[in-house]
Design a protein around this motif. Structure first.
Motif, PDB file in Angstrom:
ATOM      1  N   ASP A 189      25.624  27.415  36.654  1.00 46.12           N
ATOM      2  CA  ASP A 189      24.353  27.026  37.266  1.00 46.12           C
ATOM      3  C   ASP A 189      23.164  27.571  36.482  1.00 46.12           C
ATOM      4  OD1 ASP A 189      25.764  25.756  39.306  1.00 46.12           O
ATOM      5  OD2 ASP A 189      25.869  27.610  40.496  1.00 46.12           O
ATOM      6  N   GLY A 190      23.284  27.545  35.147  1.00 48.83           N
ATOM      7  CA  GLY A 190      22.198  27.986  34.294  1.00 48.83           C
ATOM      8  C   GLY A 190      22.057  29.482  34.148  1.00 48.83           C
ATOM      9  N   VAL A 191      23.008  30.261  34.646  1.00 47.19           N
ATOM     10  CA  VAL A 191      22.954  31.728  34.576  1.00 47.19           C
ATOM     11  C   VAL A 191      24.170  32.228  33.824  1.00 47.19           C
ATOM     12  CG1 VAL A 191      22.869  33.866  35.904  1.00 47.19           C
ATOM     13  CG2 VAL A 191      21.715  31.824  36.766  1.00 47.19           C
ATOM     14  N   LEU A 192      23.945  33.142  32.883  1.00 51.14           N
ATOM     15  CA  LEU A 192      25.066  33.755  32.190  1.00 51.14           C
ATOM     16  C   LEU A 192      25.884  34.593  33.174  1.00 51.14           C
ATOM     17  CD1 LEU A 192      23.653  34.933  28.742  1.00 51.14           C
ATOM     18  CD2 LEU A 192      25.419  33.219  29.141  1.00 51.14           C
ATOM     19  N   CYS A 193      27.197  34.413  33.141  1.00 52.50           N
ATOM     20  CA  CYS A 193      28.081  35.118  34.066  1.00 52.50           C
ATOM     21  C   CYS A 193      29.293  35.650  33.316  1.00 52.50           C
ATOM     22  CB  CYS A 193      28.555  34.203  35.202  1.00 52.50           C
ATOM     23  SG  CYS A 193      27.237  33.623  36.286  1.00 52.50           S
ATOM     24  N   LEU A 194      29.732  36.811  33.730  1.00 51.24           N
ATOM     25  CA  LEU A 194      30.978  37.396  33.249  1.00 51.24           C
ATOM     26  C   LEU A 194      32.029  37.156  34.318  1.00 51.24           C
ATOM     27  CD1 LEU A 194      32.590  39.268  31.251  1.00 51.24           C
ATOM     28  CD2 LEU A 194      31.800  41.173  32.675  1.00 51.24           C
ATOM     29  N   SER A 195      33.183  36.652  33.934  1.00 54.24           N
ATOM     30  CA  SER A 195      34.207  36.321  34.919  1.00 54.24           C
ATOM     31  C   SER A 195      35.586  36.645  34.377  1.00 54.24           C
ATOM     32  CB  SER A 195      34.123  34.843  35.320  1.00 54.24           C
ATOM     33  OG  SER A 195      34.268  34.007  34.183  1.00 54.24           O
ATOM     34  N   TRP A 196      36.511  36.857  35.298  1.00 57.42           N
ATOM     35  CA  TRP A 196      37.918  37.087  34.974  1.00 57.42           C
ATOM     36  C   TRP A 196      38.764  36.516  36.088  1.00 57.42           C
ATOM     37  CZ3 TRP A 196      34.281  40.734  36.050  1.00 57.42           C
ATOM     38  CH2 TRP A 196      34.418  41.460  37.233  1.00 57.42           C
ATOM     39  N   ARG A 197      40.033  36.304  35.812  1.00 57.94           N
ATOM     40  CA  ARG A 197      40.916  35.646  36.763  1.00 57.94           C
ATOM     41  C   ARG A 197      41.803  36.644  37.495  1.00 57.94           C
ATOM     42  NH1 ARG A 197      43.067  30.022  34.023  1.00 57.94           N
ATOM     43  NH2 ARG A 197      41.729  28.609  35.213  1.00 57.94           N
ATOM     44  N   LEU A 198      42.178  36.252  38.712  1.00 59.61           N
ATOM     45  CA  LEU A 198      43.090  37.033  39.540  1.00 59.61           C
ATOM     46  C   LEU A 198      44.085  36.074  40.158  1.00 59.61           C
ATOM     47  CD1 LEU A 198      43.892  39.676  41.047  1.00 59.61           C
ATOM     48  CD2 LEU A 198      42.209  39.038  42.789  1.00 59.61           C
ATOM     49  N   GLY A 199      45.368  36.412  40.078  1.00 57.08           N
ATOM     50  CA  GLY A 199      46.394  35.512  40.597  1.00 57.08           C
ATOM     51  C   GLY A 199      47.551  36.259  41.227  1.00 57.08           C
ATOM     52  N   ASP A 200      48.188  35.624  42.191  1.00 51.74           N
ATOM     53  CA  ASP A 200      49.380  36.150  42.852  1.00 51.74           C
ATOM     54  C   ASP A 200      50.553  35.298  42.404  1.00 51.74           C
ATOM     55  OD1 ASP A 200      51.276  37.280  44.443  1.00 51.74           O
ATOM     56  OD2 ASP A 200      50.507  36.479  46.340  1.00 51.74           O
ATOM     57  N   PHE A 201      51.510  35.921  41.722  1.00 52.58           N
ATOM     58  CA  PHE A 201      52.617  35.184  41.143  1.00 52.58           C
ATOM     59  C   PHE A 201      53.775  34.984  42.119  1.00 52.58           C
ATOM     60  CE2 PHE A 201      50.617  37.750  37.732  1.00 52.58           C
ATOM     61  CZ  PHE A 201      49.993  36.704  37.067  1.00 52.58           C
ATOM     62  N   ARG A 202      53.675  35.517  43.317  1.00 57.39           N
ATOM     63  CA  ARG A 202      54.705  35.331  44.319  1.00 57.39           C
ATOM     64  C   ARG A 202      54.408  34.099  45.166  1.00 57.39           C
ATOM     65  NH1 ARG A 202      58.634  38.727  45.871  1.00 57.39           N
ATOM     66  NH2 ARG A 202      58.814  40.734  44.819  1.00 57.39           N
ATOM     67  N   GLY A 203      55.466  33.629  45.838  1.00 60.37           N
ATOM     68  CA  GLY A 203      55.290  32.473  46.700  1.00 60.37           C
ATOM     69  C   GLY A 203      54.665  32.817  48.036  1.00 60.37           C
ATOM     70  N   ASN A 204      54.960  34.032  48.566  1.00 53.25           N
ATOM     71  CA  ASN A 204      54.342  34.447  49.833  1.00 53.25           C
ATOM     72  C   ASN A 204      52.963  35.010  49.529  1.00 53.25           C
ATOM     73  OD1 ASN A 204      55.574  36.483  48.420  1.00 53.25           O
ATOM     74  ND2 ASN A 204      56.052  37.715  50.216  1.00 53.25           N
ATOM     75  N   HIS A 205      51.946  34.211  49.776  1.00 48.89           N
ATOM     76  CA  HIS A 205      50.608  34.481  49.261  1.00 48.89           C
ATOM     77  C   HIS A 205      49.882  35.532  50.098  1.00 48.89           C
ATOM     78  CE1 HIS A 205      51.221  31.072  46.664  1.00 48.89           C
ATOM     79  NE2 HIS A 205      51.475  30.312  47.699  1.00 48.89           N
ATOM     80  N   ILE A 206      48.943  36.190  49.435  1.00 49.22           N
ATOM     81  CA  ILE A 206      48.085  37.177  50.087  1.00 49.22           C
ATOM     82  C   ILE A 206      46.880  36.451  50.668  1.00 49.22           C
ATOM     83  CG2 ILE A 206      46.665  39.214  49.703  1.00 49.22           C
ATOM     84  CD1 ILE A 206      48.557  39.895  47.387  1.00 49.22           C
ATOM     85  N   LEU A 207      46.623  36.676  51.936  1.00 50.40           N
ATOM     86  CA  LEU A 207      45.559  35.941  52.611  1.00 50.40           C
ATOM     87  C   LEU A 207      44.257  36.712  52.690  1.00 50.40           C
ATOM     88  CD1 LEU A 207      47.568  34.261  55.495  1.00 50.40           C
ATOM     89  CD2 LEU A 207      46.972  33.353  53.258  1.00 50.40           C
TER      90      LEU A 207
END
Length: 380
Positions: A189-207
């Motif tokens: 949206d026109g703003v410089l942002c620093l970002s990184w990813r987070l993922g859960d590799f299991r099937g029973n997901h964290i809510l």
């Protein structure tokens, strides 16, 4: 004659990092946190440092390594068998069971230390072969069997509790909730942002969970002491539902510790961005934390993560093969502060490749190392 050694500097345009050849290990800084979340910290023990560990012996036994745990449990059983076997042998010796075969024994078929050790092991392990057994001739032996039975129940409870606690350790669950191997800087949206990813590799997901970030620096004083400084990094949407991979975003705006840093400035900086995600396990209810850190070399300027979530007919499809994959996007090679001051336009259709701002003029054009037409030029 000059004694300075020349260095060869190679620019890697794929990752916007600088690699130095020559004095390879000189000036290398120790990481505050390893990529797997461990801290390279070694404590120099003070006299009497074992006292706190012994007061909280259960936590100490849970945190030690598995090989030490198995060795300790094996020795606890073997030593207890030997101790009670020695007690049975002394009772038999005092009662005369060893010297006089015709004497009514305290324990049937215990005429030596080997028999006493076997009876001790059979009693504590509740094997009960039926060859050796307690008689009514010695009250001391009966009391000793009772004590050993109570001790065996207590020891089994401790062993089972520690093994279950180690198997359900938060560190094990944290290995299946991971961060991307790098962080990226791009425009949102026109703003410089620093970002990184987070993922859960299991099937029973964290809510539900909370994400945090902190900028850590350390300085070495003239006397050799190290001073650590910590600065909170504000991120958007700290509360995360991790049913699908999430992208954590930090805006490079006034108040951000990275607001005045451009891609060239990052190469000369020495800091670590420590990120964490704290959550409750859905299977055990235990509080877990996954964490990692990013150095300036782990930050890729002018890139974004590839899309890994697709919509199917009956479900959402997540391709974790693309979890760490990035692609180039057009981003001015300026700090957020410089970008705000110059007012460099970011709208419009931009082709692939990084942008660079040069000179006194507010000029946004292609990096000279990449091919392509000039995007926009505006005089002050």
């Amino acid at each position: 004659m000059s004694t300075e050694r020349s260095e060869q500097v190679i620019i890697d345009t794929n990752f916007t990092t600088i690699h130095t050849l020559g004095r390879k290990n000189e000036g290398r800084r120790l990481r505050y946190m390893q990529k797997d979340g461990r801290f390279p910290v070694v404590f120099q023990k003070a006299p009497g440092y074992w006292t706190p560990y012994l007061m909280d012996i259960f936590t100490t036994l849970v945190e030690i390594r598995w090989r030490v745990t198995l060795l300790g449990f094996s020795l606890s059983y073997i030593l207890s068998w030997l101790f009670f076997g020695l007690c049975y042998w002394l009772i038999a010796k005092v009662h005369g069971d060893i010297d006089d075969v015709s004497n009514s024994p305290c324990v049937e078929n215990v005429r030596g230390f080997t028999g006493a050790f076997m009876f001790s092991m059979e009693t504590q392990a509740t094997i009960g072969y039926g060859f050796r057994g307690m008689t009514e001739n010695c009250m001391v032996a009966i009391i000793l069997v009772t004590v050993q039975d109570v001790f065996s129940c207590l020891l089994d409870t401790i062993v089972i509790g520690i093994v279950v606690a180690k198997m359900a350790s938060a560190r094990k669950r944290a290995q299946t909730v991971g961060f991307s191997s790098c962080a990226v800087v791009n425009l949102r949206d026109g703003v410089l942002c620093l970002s990184w990813r987070l993922g859960d590799f299991r099937g029973n997901h964290i809510l539900g969970g909370v994400a945090k970030a902190m900028l850590v620096r350390y300085m070495i004083q003239p006397g050799g002491s190290v001073v650590m400084s910590y600065q909170d990094v504000h991120i958007q949407d700290r509360d995360i539902v991790l049913a699908t991979p999430a992208t954590i975003v930090h805006k490079l705006e006034p108040g951000s510790p990275l607001y005045s840093m451009g891609p060239d400035d990052l190469l000369g900086e020495d800091f670590e961005l420590v990120v964490s995600f704290t959550y409750n396990g859905d299977s055990t209810g235990i509080l877990h934390q996954s964490r990692t850190s990013y150095t300036p070399a782990d930050i890729r300027w002018g890139q974004r993560f590839q899309d890994m979530l697709k919509l199917g007919k009956k479900n959402y499809k997540v391709d974790y093969a693309l979890f760490n994959v990035t692609t180039w996007v057009p981003v001015p090679l300026l700090s957020a502060e410089e970008l705000d001051r110059r007012g460099c336009p970011v709208e419009g259709s931009l082709s692939r490749g990084p942008l660079v701002a040069l000179g006194k003029r507010n000029t946004c054009r292609r990096n000279p190392h990449n091919t392509g037409e000039v995007m926009q030029q505006t005089s002050l």
